[in-house]
Write an enzyme that holds these catalytic residues in place. Structure first.
Site, PDB file in Angstrom:
ATOM      1  CB  THR A 117      -0.168 -23.019 -33.113  1.00 56.84           C
ATOM      2  OG1 THR A 117      -0.036 -22.654 -31.673  1.00 56.84           O
ATOM      3  CG2 THR A 117       1.351 -24.043 -33.457  1.00 56.84           C
ATOM      4  CG  ASP A 118      -0.387 -18.734 -29.940  1.00 54.57           C
ATOM      5  OD1 ASP A 118      -0.304 -19.625 -29.576  1.00 54.57           O
ATOM      6  OD2 ASP A 118      -1.011 -18.076 -29.090  1.00 54.57           O
ATOM      7  CD  GLU A 119       1.612 -24.572 -27.984  1.00 56.94           C
ATOM      8  OE1 GLU A 119       2.380 -25.349 -28.014  1.00 56.94           O
ATOM      9  OE2 GLU A 119       0.314 -25.099 -27.774  1.00 56.94           O
ATOM     10  CE1 TYR A 124      -0.057 -28.712 -32.684  1.00 54.45           C
ATOM     11  CE2 TYR A 124       0.526 -27.273 -30.772  1.00 54.45           C
ATOM     12  CZ  TYR A 124      -0.216 -27.404 -32.229  1.00 54.45           C
ATOM     13  OH  TYR A 124      -1.277 -26.555 -32.886  1.00 54.45           O
ATOM     14  CE  LYS A 174       0.274 -26.309 -36.845  1.00 57.18           C
ATOM     15  NZ  LYS A 174      -1.045 -26.818 -37.956  1.00 57.18           N
TER      16      LYS A 174
HETATM   17  O1  DAU Z   1      -1.900 -21.384 -28.597  1.00 55.00           O
HETATM   18  C1  DAU Z   1      -2.546 -22.277 -29.508  1.00 55.00           C
HETATM   19  C2  DAU Z   1      -2.475 -23.873 -28.896  1.00 55.00           C
HETATM   20  O2  DAU Z   1      -3.365 -23.903 -27.792  1.00 55.00           O
HETATM   21  C3  DAU Z   1      -2.727 -24.789 -29.942  1.00 55.00           C
HETATM   22  O3  DAU Z   1      -1.785 -24.603 -31.042  1.00 55.00           O
HETATM   23  C4  DAU Z   1      -3.055 -26.263 -29.334  1.00 55.00           C
HETATM   24  O4  DAU Z   1      -3.448 -26.931 -30.221  1.00 55.00           O
HETATM   25  C5  DAU Z   1      -3.951 -25.835 -28.351  1.00 55.00           C
HETATM   26  O5  DAU Z   1      -4.203 -27.389 -27.603  1.00 55.00           O
HETATM   27  C6  DAU Z   1      -3.429 -25.124 -27.367  1.00 55.00           C
HETATM   28  O6  DAU Z   1      -2.381 -25.425 -26.604  1.00 55.00           O
HETATM   29  P1  DAU Z   1      -2.210 -25.493 -24.958  1.00 55.00           P
HETATM   30  O7  DAU Z   1      -1.195 -26.235 -24.458  1.00 55.00           O
HETATM   31  O8  DAU Z   1      -1.958 -23.846 -24.613  1.00 55.00           O
HETATM   32  O9  DAU Z   1      -3.792 -25.982 -24.479  1.00 55.00           O
HETATM   33  P2  DAU Z   1      -4.281 -26.822 -23.341  1.00 55.00           P
HETATM   34  O10 DAU Z   1      -5.741 -26.696 -23.544  1.00 55.00           O
HETATM   35  O11 DAU Z   1      -3.725 -28.070 -23.528  1.00 55.00           O
HETATM   36  O12 DAU Z   1      -3.871 -26.028 -22.144  1.00 55.00           O
HETATM   37  C7  DAU Z   1      -4.004 -24.879 -21.766  1.00 55.00           C
HETATM   38  C8  DAU Z   1      -3.107 -24.370 -20.474  1.00 55.00           C
HETATM   39  O13 DAU Z   1      -3.750 -25.035 -19.427  1.00 55.00           O
HETATM   40  C9  DAU Z   1      -1.871 -24.803 -20.669  1.00 55.00           C
HETATM   41  O14 DAU Z   1      -1.042 -23.846 -20.152  1.00 55.00           O
HETATM   42  C10 DAU Z   1      -1.596 -25.879 -19.904  1.00 55.00           C
HETATM   43  C11 DAU Z   1      -2.600 -25.866 -18.930  1.00 55.00           C
HETATM   44  N1  DAU Z   1      -3.350 -27.340 -18.530  1.00 55.00           N
HETATM   45  C12 DAU Z   1      -3.860 -28.258 -19.338  1.00 55.00           C
HETATM   46  C13 DAU Z   1      -4.576 -29.085 -19.039  1.00 55.00           C
HETATM   47  C14 DAU Z   1      -5.240 -30.186 -20.168  1.00 55.00           C
HETATM   48  C15 DAU Z   1      -3.743 -27.404 -16.982  1.00 55.00           C
HETATM   49  O15 DAU Z   1      -3.297 -26.836 -16.276  1.00 55.00           O
HETATM   50  N2  DAU Z   1      -4.327 -28.651 -16.802  1.00 55.00           N
HETATM   51  C16 DAU Z   1      -4.607 -29.415 -17.746  1.00 55.00           C
HETATM   52  O16 DAU Z   1      -5.161 -30.551 -17.279  1.00 55.00           O
END
Ligand code: DAU
Length: 354
Positions: A132-134, A158, A162
């Site tokens: 992941t880019d994270e 997380y 990774k």
């Molecule tokens: O960049 C790759 C990564 O992207 C992957 O390695 C991870 O497995 C994947 O979950 C994803 O990580 P994020 O934390 O960026 O994904 P998430 O969908 O959880 O959240 C995307 C963005 O939206 C993040 O800045 C947090 C925000 N968010 C997320 C949720 C679930 C909100 O504002 N509200 C929310 O309810």
């Protein structure tokens, strides 16, 4: 004879997409999938319809060294594609132990199985780590792009697990010559993504008339890629011997703030379900994720140079296709969202955010 693949995490969102595309693009490939199929993230219905004689699913845990060794003996894979991981940042904040086990111990178990099974005979073999880019941590702004030479600086549990796994993959290459490659993927969207992640969460909550939780000011930025493009990037890396020993960023060239992304999803929903418009009226700013990375991404320039990959599906198209998939699959949605353990977790996590 075709290549023999072992795909871990194949019943998840990206893994199942990869298996589908692999089977359709390589008519002589033999594919063994390994997945716990926990019924929440790893789901049998994610593999529904594959039905190929060239595909076999083994249910099991990547931390089970005995099972993994037997699988290497039976499947005799030339290529291991390692997707299996705990991947939701919020859950890693809530309980990091499972992430250490699956992402670190699980990767170690697979690396050792590959090392012993291949026993120094590495010709035509590959261990591909899907990362992941994270792992590069918060880049601060969209123009401070990381590349595969950038030092890891993970900031969530997380991302730390990774990064640990990626370090091991590189160390097994340096120490024993294991033929590895790595990809650092950005945020994905597309069919069958579990609604713990932002895009499906927003689609499904908006359709149900529920509020859309945006962490903090909503100006955190991500780069988004349709899952088909991600799967094709990995297939392209595996198609070339010159990618052994290398790592590649996978993603588009521009980021989008979370707020803008959610507004764009709402605009698609307004067109598809005008009775609920404007869906953006459901947006609510809630307490931020602890340690929330403002912005992360990697450059895909090296991947384009090495194998000619570039994303084919523009973000608006990806969003429209994704919304349509969720609208067209109410039975899948209902099975996924009726899981009691997941519902309880959601109620607690979002209840605490106000
Ligand atoms: O960049 C790759 C990564 O992207 C992957 O390695 C991870 O497995 C994947 O979950 C994803 O990580 P994020 O934390 O960026 O994904 P998430 O969908 O959880 O959240 C995307 C963005 O939206 C993040 O800045 C947090 C925000 N968010 C997320 C949720 C679930 C909100 O504002 N509200 C929310 O309810």
């Amino acid at each position: 004879m075709g290549r023999r693949y072992l795909v871990t995490g194949a019943a998840g969102f990206i893994g199942s997409t990869f298996v589908r595309r692999l089977l359709s693009q390589q008519p002589d490939a033999l594919v063994w999938s390994l997945d716990r199929v926990d019924g929440v993230i790893g789901r049998m219905d994610n593999l529904a319809g594959i039905g190929s004689e060239r595909h076999r699913l083994v249910r099991g845990d990547i931390c089970d060294a005995g099972l993994v060794a037997r699988l290497f003996a039976d499947a005799r894979p030339d290529v291991v594609v390692h997707f299996a991981a705990e991947s939701h940042v919020d859950r890693s904040i809530d309980g990091p132990g499972a992430f250490v086990r699956s992402n670190v111990q699980g990767t170690f178990t697979l690396l050792e199985a590959a090392r012993f099974a291949w026993h120094g005979d590495f010709a035509g073999r590959r261990f591909h780590q899907v990362s992941t880019d994270e792992v590069f941590g918060d880049r601060g702004s969209d123009d401070n792009v990381a590349d595969e030479g950038t030092a890891f600086a993970p900031r969530s549990p997380y991302a730390a697990t990774k990064a640990a796994a990626d370090h091991m993959v590189r160390a097994w290459h340096q120490t024993w010559g294991l033929p590895v490659s790595l990809t650092f993927g950005c945020n994905n969207l597309g069919p069958r993504q579990h609604p713990e992640k932002l895009v499906p969460l927003v689609i499904l909550r908006a359709l149900a008339g529920q509020t859309l939780p945006i962490y903090g000011d909503g100006l955190a930025m991500r780069r988004w890629l349709h899952v088909d493009d991600h799967a094709d990037a990995i297939l392209a890396v595996l198609a070339h011997d010159r990618t052994v020993g290398h790592a590649y960023g996978v993603g588009p060239t521009e980021g989008t703030t979370n707020l803008t992304l959610v507004q764009r999803i709402c605009a698609v929903l307004d067109a598809r379900r005008p009775a609920g418009a404007p869906h953006a009226a459901l947006i609510r700013h809630v307490a931020d994720r602890p340690g929330h990375d403002r912005c992360y991404h990697t450059s895909a320039a090296a991947l384009q140079d090495a194998v000619g990959w570039r994303p084919r599906i523009a973000l608006d198209d990806a969003l429209a296709r994704t919304v349509d998939w969720y609208l067209d699959h109410p039975a899948w949605v209902s099975r996924v969202t009726s899981n009691d353990a997941w519902k309880a977790w959601m109620a607690r996590w979002y209840g605490d955010r106000g």
